[in-house]
Design a protein around this motif. Structure first.
Motif, PDB file in Angstrom:
ATOM      1  N   ASP A  86      -1.874  -1.693   8.515  1.00  0.00           N
ATOM      2  CA  ASP A  86      -2.382  -1.923   7.043  1.00  0.00           C
ATOM      3  C   ASP A  86      -1.158  -2.574   6.479  1.00  0.00           C
ATOM      4  O   ASP A  86      -1.304  -2.692   5.250  1.00  0.00           O
ATOM      5  CB  ASP A  86      -2.977  -0.609   6.536  1.00  0.00           C
ATOM      6  CG  ASP A  86      -4.073  -0.071   6.978  1.00  0.00           C
ATOM      7  OD1 ASP A  86      -4.886  -1.176   7.575  1.00  0.00           O
ATOM      8  OD2 ASP A  86      -4.005   1.131   7.324  1.00  0.00           O
ATOM      9  N   CYS A 100       2.487  -0.421  11.271  1.00  0.00           N
ATOM     10  CA  CYS A 100       1.203  -0.024  10.647  1.00  0.00           C
ATOM     11  C   CYS A 100       0.324  -1.128  10.490  1.00  0.00           C
ATOM     12  O   CYS A 100       0.900  -2.347  10.293  1.00  0.00           O
ATOM     13  CB  CYS A 100       1.684   0.446   9.281  1.00  0.00           C
ATOM     14  SG  CYS A 100       0.172   1.001   7.960  1.00  0.00           S
ATOM     15  N   ASN A 159       0.902  -1.204  -0.051  1.00  0.00           N
ATOM     16  CA  ASN A 159      -0.119  -0.130   0.004  1.00  0.00           C
ATOM     17  C   ASN A 159       0.832   1.160   0.069  1.00  0.00           C
ATOM     18  O   ASN A 159       0.408   2.465   0.216  1.00  0.00           O
ATOM     19  CB  ASN A 159      -0.772  -0.217   1.136  1.00  0.00           C
ATOM     20  CG  ASN A 159      -1.699  -1.204   1.435  1.00  0.00           C
ATOM     21  OD1 ASN A 159      -2.169  -1.907   0.313  1.00  0.00           O
ATOM     22  ND2 ASN A 159      -2.048  -1.886   2.714  1.00  0.00           N
ATOM     23  N   CYS A 173      -0.306   5.351   0.385  1.00  0.00           N
ATOM     24  CA  CYS A 173      -0.418   5.733   1.813  1.00  0.00           C
ATOM     25  C   CYS A 173      -0.419   7.027   2.110  1.00  0.00           C
ATOM     26  O   CYS A 173       0.477   7.933   1.637  1.00  0.00           O
ATOM     27  CB  CYS A 173       0.715   4.819   2.513  1.00  0.00           C
ATOM     28  SG  CYS A 173       1.066   4.902   4.095  1.00  0.00           S
TER      29      CYS A 173
END
Length: 454
Positions: A96, A94, A64, A68
């Motif tokens: 994610d 993070c 990502n 981001c």
């Protein structure tokens, strides 16, 4: 085609050069007169990982990263005004984060040496370097030609079959003559195994051999297998300490009297400078394991793991079976073992320095054969009661008492000696007459029955 089985350093440099030019395996194989599979195996076996970014961008392998917009997830001061996708640490914080790997690495040439997009890629990279490949090749070649070339299972089977026959008075020649299919090694190798203490049977079980004086040799004919040190090197030890800086270290070592005689196992608690010593008949791995099994039984699993979370040992044969130290008799994990580098006693300097106190009482070259575990315990009580400037003029006994409590010291049969009664001189153990009042004043403990001479 080249019939040589091993690639040379010059050939590895050519492989690196051609990979940097983006050449195919077929081109490299033809240039070196080698088979394509030889080049493929060489590269896949010796490539090196590098977590580096590209010009203007730090390493980041998150899927990502392009979209981001997160900021300051790692809470570093130097990241206050930067996007997390430009930081190498934010991926660890993070929620994610999803790792991405380069699909090109799944097909030849399997490395990034000649990749045209390398200057724009922030993913983890693989490189083939001739110097790294040559170093790994030398290490693998050295490992393959050293140590005992027999598995633990086969060695156990050999011991269970051979040792009872030897203890019944049979000779090795007789056993080999009638059981060739059950012996996986030569006559000379069997003698080497017995000399090294690897089998239950010992030289005393060979009636003819004990009549002859042993030949002097500058080097032992049987080497300890280095496979036990894989994942337990000093480099691994430093990496473990970096992750667990508060984990206390216990250093193990052996102190010899005369060759072939009794020997001490010393257990040194580095933080407290407190040392235990146990008398053993021979310097074997089995005697060390037996002592630690006794300690584990006496202390219990919880206290044992608290006292011995991390063991640092040298490369001697006495510590050639780390599994017997790391695991209890039921195969439960109880500690971690790491090895110092060969010929690097300074890496275990705390124990080596404490041995100087032992040598004040038992000078080098003095036999331990006349001593009992009671004598050794008495000697260590005097040493552990001696104050050290590194402990603010406190004794190791006092520091250990404050750290772990008196109950554990009682298990070790450790007791304090008054400061003015401490003797660090050979006369301490020369008082062999137990009726002597001076020795009665100093003999404050008895030999632990659980730790007989091994």
């Amino acid at each position: 085609m080249n019939t040589a089985s091993h690639l040379t350093k010059f050939e590895r440099k050519l492989i690196e050069k051609y990979l940097n030019e983006g050449r195919t395996f077929q081109f490299i194989a033809q240039a070196l007169h080698r088979h394509n599979s030889t080049i493929s195996r060489e590269i896949t076996k010796h490539f090196e990982f590098k977590k580096i970014g590209c010009h203007g961008n730090a390493f980041n392998d998150c899927r990502n990263r392009h979209d981001c917009t997160n900021r300051n997830l790692c809470a570093h001061n130097n990241c206050m005004n930067k996007l997390c996708k430009r930081c190498t640490d934010c991926c660890h914080h993070c929620p994610d984060y999803a790792q991405e790997t380069c699909e090109l690495l799944k097909k030849p040439p399997y490395v990034c040496n000649g990749c045209p997009t390398r200057s724009k890629c922030t993913l983890e990279k693989r490189f083939y370097f001739a110097s790294h490949a040559q170093k790994e090749y030398k290490h693998i070649l050295s490992e393959s030609r050293s140590g005992i070339r027999i598995s633990k299972e086969r060695l156990s089977e050999l011991d269970s079959f051979l040792s009872p026959l030897l203890q019944n008075g049979q000779s090795i020649d007789h056993i080999l003559a009638h059981n060739p299919e059950k012996i996986p090694c030569s006559r000379r190798t069997l003698y080497n195994y017995i000399d090294a203490g690897i089998l239950t049977a010992r030289n005393i079980d060979l009636p003819k051999k004990v009549r002859f004086r042993s030949r002097t040799s500058l080097k032992s004919s049987t080497h300890v297998s280095r496979s036990c040190r894989l994942g337990r090197s000093y480099k691994d030890f430093m990496a473990f300490k970096k992750k667990h800086p508060q984990c206390p270290v216990v250093e193990l070592d052996s102190v010899e009297g005369i060759k072939g005689g009794k020997v001490l196992l010393t257990v040194h608690f580095v933080q407290c400078e407190f040392m235990l010593a146990f008398l053993r008949q021979k310097n074997t791995a089995k005697s060390v394991a037996k002592i630690f099994d006794s300690l584990y039984h006496l202390l219990g699993p919880i206290t044992f793991r608290q006292l011995f979370p991390l063991l640092l040992v040298d490369n001697g044969s006495a510590f050639s079976n780390p599994d017997s130290l790391e695991k209890d008799p039921l195969n439960n994990f109880r500690t971690r073992v790491f090895y110092c580098n060969p010929l690097a006693p300074y890496q275990k300097g705390a124990a080596e320095n404490n041995h100087t106190f032992i040598r004040r009482i038992v000078p080098k070259g003095t036999s331990f054969n006349t001593f009992t575990q009671q004598d050794i315990t008495l000697m260590m009580n005097h040493i552990n009661s001696y104050s050290r400037s590194t402990l603010n003029n406190r004794s190791p006994y006092d520091v250990f008492l404050q750290t772990y409590g008196k109950e554990i010291l009682d298990i070790f049969h450790a007791s304090p000696i008054p400061p003015n009664k401490i003797i660090l001189h050979p006369k301490l153990l020369s008082l062999s007459n137990t009726s002597c009042p001076e020795k009665q004043n100093h003999t404050s403990v008895s030999a632990p029955p659980e730790f007989p001479a091994q």
